[in-house]
Scaffold this active site. Structure first.
Site, PDB file in Angstrom:
ATOM      1  N   CYS A   1       9.163  57.884 -15.652  1.00 49.78           N
ATOM      2  CA  CYS A   1       9.313  59.014 -16.571  1.00 49.78           C
ATOM      3  C   CYS A   1      10.726  59.115 -17.130  1.00 49.78           C
ATOM      4  CB  CYS A   1       8.975  60.323 -15.866  1.00 49.78           C
ATOM      5  SG  CYS A   1       7.306  60.388 -15.242  1.00 49.78           S
TER       6      CYS A   1
ATOM      7  N   CYS B   1      20.350  48.514 -23.882  1.00 51.08           N
ATOM      8  CA  CYS B   1      19.709  48.707 -25.183  1.00 51.08           C
ATOM      9  C   CYS B   1      19.482  50.204 -25.320  1.00 51.08           C
ATOM     10  CB  CYS B   1      18.408  47.921 -25.280  1.00 51.08           C
ATOM     11  SG  CYS B   1      17.190  48.418 -24.054  1.00 51.08           S
TER      12      CYS B   1
END
Lengths: 361, 75
Positions: A187, A329
């Site tokens: 999550c 990223c």
């Protein structure tokens, strides 16, 4: 276990149901349930089991409450931030129902403590948030002969089932292989609709109460898959796979412990933003940004090499293989792919920034 | 073979769709899994055919409803 007059009044709506009644409520009072993880799933499970009068409830969680938990972990308030979740949960639950005995374990579930702990309970509710713990729960339940109520979530979707109940299927019968680390994000990495763990957790609480009361049909031999966006639920029929039960029986749980210790003790191969900040002050790092040049935020102060993932195979000579390298990223997915690629090219000392750079402030 | 495919979780996210009907050059679950392994890389998944969990050697039939189920980590 007899009910007091106070209890008869408190649980009067249960006593009116012929499926529960006084004897059912006494069964709940005599029951012991262990909830693994007081997070998104654990919170609603704990609230409803407490309200329903399950006599003894164990709560195990090593983690502390963070402000970003409050969007879905409904046991906690802003004041609880920084407190251990198991301890904070007990405080809140006692205010709801002081008739319940809470056993609190502010520690990590490991291969060293799982079997002894599970042995003390009638059934286990799995509200954990990682595969190491999920497979540990499965294997320890198989080894101690305890049924467990599975629940797991991904963005808008949830799965739930009753496993290892009266020779029914186990979690390994459905998913034999432990996924590679990072193959399935959690999550924190991909987000989750706050109400989703509420819905799945309440199904887990429902299955728990059904098992304890011996009413209805337990969700054994079936996996339910819920999609919050379409509001639909599908049933997948499962069968027990004796080979996978043997695997669970044969696993040395202490090895689970070793795996966890490894993950914590040795050079970490993944860090989050806060850990990155600390690391930056401690040692020289080579930072590689594998996002496209237009993706924001750009953090000039990091002096990262910008090499989009697609270009990486052709630009390996820009990297210094002797340096510790942190790859990042936007959310931590592409950087993992980049790290796999770099590993294949012989690079070592690679660290992934989990959750990505998007929350850098 | 014409199959009605349902994708879940990260698989749906990666393929940008939840369902599609495809004519695939596969006849067993093993072939189906290796066909998708290329697209899905490291994402592990189990396969259900007509709402029943399927084994590697099970055969597929025309117009089967096939679900690709990844495990979920979150809690």
């Amino acid at each position: 276990m007899m009910l007091s007059d106070d209890e008869k009044y408190r649980y009067s709506r249960h006593l009116l149901l012929h499926q529960v009644g006084e004897s059912g409520q006494e069964r709940l009072k005599a029951a012991n349930v262990l909830v693994v993880g007081a997070g998104g799933l654990g919170c609603p499970v704990l609230l409803y089991l407490s309200a329903a009068g399950v006599g003894t409830i164990g709560i195990i969680d090593f983690d502390t409450v963070e402000i970003s938990n409050l969007q879905r972990q409904i046991l906690f308030t802003t004041e609880d931030v920084g407190k251990n979740k198991a301890l904070a949960a007990k405080e809140r639950l006692q205010a709801l129902n002081d008739q319940i005995r809470y056993e609190v374990y502010p520690e990590r579930l490991t291969g060293l403590n799982a079997k002894e702990l599970f042995g003390q309970y009638d059934l286990i509710v799995d509200g954990s948030d990682n595969f190491t713990t999920r497979y540990l729960v499965n294997d320890a339940c198989v080894q101690t002969g305890k049924p467990f109520i599975h629940g797991a979530i991904f963005t808008f979707e949830g799965q739930f089932a009753v496993f290892n109940y009266q020779n029914g299927p186990t979690y390994r019968c459905l998913f034999p292989e432990i996924p590679d680390q990072g193959a399935i994000p959690n999550c924190a990495e991909v987000g989750v609709l706050g109400v989703l763990p509420g819905i799945i957790g309440m199904h887990q609480a429902n299955e728990t109460l059904k098992l304890l009361l011996g009413v209805g049909k337990p969700l054994s031999g079936k996996l339910m898959v819920f999609d919050a966006l379409s509001g639909t639920q599908r049933t997948i029929h499962l069968q027990r796979n004796e080979e996978q039960v043997k695997v669970a029986l044969g696993i040395d749980l202490k090895q689970h412990a070793d795996e966890l210790n490894c993950a914590q003790g040795k050079e970490k191969d993944e860090i989050d933003i806060e850990e990155l900040r600390v690391l930056l002050t401690r040692e020289p790092l080579q930072l590689v940004d594998v996002r496209e040049p237009w993706e924001q935020p750009r953090i000039e102060s990091l002096q990262a090499l910008t090499i989009p993932l697609d270009d990486l195979p052709d630009m390996l000579d820009r990297l210094d293989p002797s340096k510790k390298t942190v790859v990042f990223c936007q959310h931590g997915g592409r950087s993992l792919v980049a790290i796999e690629l770099l590993k294949q090219e012989g690079f070592k000392n690679l660290v992934n920034l989990t959750g990505g750079i998007v929350n850098w402030k | 073979m014409i199959l009605k495919l349902n994708y879940f979780g990260q698989i749906a996210q990666m393929l940008h769709k939840e369902e599609e009907v495809l004519d695939l050059p596969v006849t067993t679950i093993r072939e189906l899994k290796s066909y998708y392994a290329e697209k899905l890389q490291t994402i592990p998944f189990s396969v259900a055919v007509n709402q029943q969990l399927a084994g590697e050697t099970d055969q597929l039939n025309e117009n089967d409803e096939v679900a690709l189920l990844p495990p979920f980590a979150g809690g």
